[in-house]
Design a protein around this motif. Structure first.
Motif, PDB file in Angstrom:
ATOM      1  N   UNK A   1      -3.514  -6.771  -9.129  1.00 55.74           N
ATOM      2  CA  UNK A   1      -4.317  -5.761  -8.439  1.00 55.74           C
ATOM      3  C   UNK A   1      -4.822  -4.773  -9.485  1.00 55.74           C
ATOM      4  N   UNK A   2      -6.112  -4.874  -9.810  1.00 55.62           N
ATOM      5  CA  UNK A   2      -6.727  -4.051 -10.852  1.00 55.62           C
ATOM      6  C   UNK A   2      -7.318  -2.799 -10.227  1.00 55.62           C
ATOM      7  N   UNK A   3      -6.908  -1.634 -10.725  1.00 51.05           N
ATOM      8  CA  UNK A   3      -7.326  -0.382 -10.099  1.00 51.05           C
ATOM      9  C   UNK A   3      -6.673  -0.233  -8.750  1.00 51.05           C
ATOM     10  N   UNK A   4      -5.358  -0.391  -8.711  1.00 51.66           N
ATOM     11  CA  UNK A   4      -4.632  -0.508  -7.437  1.00 51.66           C
ATOM     12  C   UNK A   4      -4.533   0.808  -6.685  1.00 51.66           C
ATOM     13  N   UNK A   5      -4.900   1.942  -7.324  1.00 47.42           N
ATOM     14  CA  UNK A   5      -4.785   3.223  -6.631  1.00 47.42           C
ATOM     15  C   UNK A   5      -3.345   3.542  -6.300  1.00 47.42           C
ATOM     16  N   UNK A   6      -3.078   3.928  -5.065  1.00 53.19           N
ATOM     17  CA  UNK A   6      -1.716   4.291  -4.657  1.00 53.19           C
ATOM     18  C   UNK A   6      -0.869   3.075  -4.314  1.00 53.19           C
ATOM     19  N   UNK A   7      -1.432   1.887  -4.447  1.00 49.45           N
ATOM     20  CA  UNK A   7      -0.643   0.666  -4.318  1.00 49.45           C
ATOM     21  C   UNK A   7      -0.528   0.093  -2.921  1.00 49.45           C
ATOM     22  N   UNK A   8      -1.425   0.471  -2.022  1.00 47.05           N
ATOM     23  CA  UNK A   8      -1.321   0.028  -0.626  1.00 47.05           C
ATOM     24  C   UNK A   8      -1.322  -1.484  -0.512  1.00 47.05           C
ATOM     25  N   UNK A   9      -2.321  -2.146  -1.101  1.00 41.54           N
ATOM     26  CA  UNK A   9      -2.396  -3.599  -0.989  1.00 41.54           C
ATOM     27  C   UNK A   9      -1.317  -4.277  -1.827  1.00 41.54           C
ATOM     28  N   UNK A  10      -1.024  -3.729  -3.002  1.00 46.55           N
ATOM     29  CA  UNK A  10      -0.004  -4.325  -3.867  1.00 46.55           C
ATOM     30  C   UNK A  10       1.348  -4.373  -3.162  1.00 46.55           C
ATOM     31  N   UNK A  11       1.737  -3.261  -2.550  1.00 44.92           N
ATOM     32  CA  UNK A  11       3.029  -3.232  -1.863  1.00 44.92           C
ATOM     33  C   UNK A  11       3.022  -4.127  -0.627  1.00 44.92           C
TER      34      UNK A  11
END
Length: 240
Positions: free
Chosen positions: A28-38
């Protein structure tokens, strides 16, 4: 709204490309606060999050810290620029690469997108979320800002909700880019067709009304001509 719609669309594409139950390697590139990653880590996948903004990265790490150990061990968070993926990872290291809400901050996106595609294994999925340059006049026009809407018809830049002047992308141009880097477009969606003008601080909707809005946005984002005037475009390419 955006995160939920993108999650539904992404899950649909992952289900169509990979066997049920396969644990995927996701970047996840430029994941921000990680919503999709988590979210993807909770689904059982191995996720690497790359973020250049130190504050966003700290927020993602705080969110990860309260997850159960089994989820924490599936996530690696890194500080870095999406344009430098080749410095951090070997080509073909991932099954899925996400780049959501990043291209608008890059003056020349083609090199970034090509670098992301190189990170994919054969058959891998590239997911891009971009501002729709063909619909820049919609937000000011629907808000009654006639001068702003007229100006938006002749530009590919806009001022985002953070007050920054950034760039939008056109579906045709990105389709050509994906074809040129051997990750041709396989599916695309509109995101936020009817709800783009809802202010950030708007009160939460009752559950039943929120469900209806999500259903409306989900269907419109898959249907012409509505998806073509969505605020955002979600493009999914597959590495040949």
């Amino acid at each position: 709204m955006r995160q939920e719609l993108v999650a539904r669309q992404l899950d649909e594409q992952i289900s169509a490309r990979f066997p049920v139950g396969q644990r995927l390697r996701i970047l996840d590139v430029g994941m921000g606060q990680g919503t999709q990653a988590l979210r993807l880590a909770r689904a059982g996948h191995q996720v690497t999050g790359l973020e250049s903004d130190a504050e966003m990265l700290a927020t993602a790490r705080e969110a990860l810290a309260v997850e159960p150990p089994g989820i924490r061990e599936r996530v690696r968070l890194m500080h870095g620029d999406g344009r430098d993926t080749g410095v951090h990872f070997l080509p073909g290291s991932f099954d899925v690469v996400l780049c959501h809400g990043v291209l608008m901050y890059v003056a020349e996106p083609d090199a970034l997108v090509a670098g992301l595609a190189r990170m994919l294994a054969p058959g891998g999925l590239l997911s891009l979320l971009v501002r729709n340059a063909d619909a820049l006049a919609m937000r000011p026009g629907l808000a009654g800002d006639w001068a702003g809407a007229l100006g938006a018809l002749d530009t590919q830049t806009y001022t985002n909700r953070l007050g920054l002047t950034v760039r939008a992308d056109r579906l045709d141009a990105l389709t050509a880019t994906l074809a040129g880097i051997a990750a041709p477009l396989r599916a695309w969606y509109g995101v936020r067709v009817f709800t783009d003008n809802v202010p950030n601080g708007a009160a939460a909707l009752p559950a039943d009304e929120l469900a209806r809005v999500l259903e409306l946005e989900d269907r419109a984002g898959r249907t012409d001509p509505y998806r073509r005037v969505a605020a955002l475009l979600h493009l999914c390419g597959v590495r040949g």
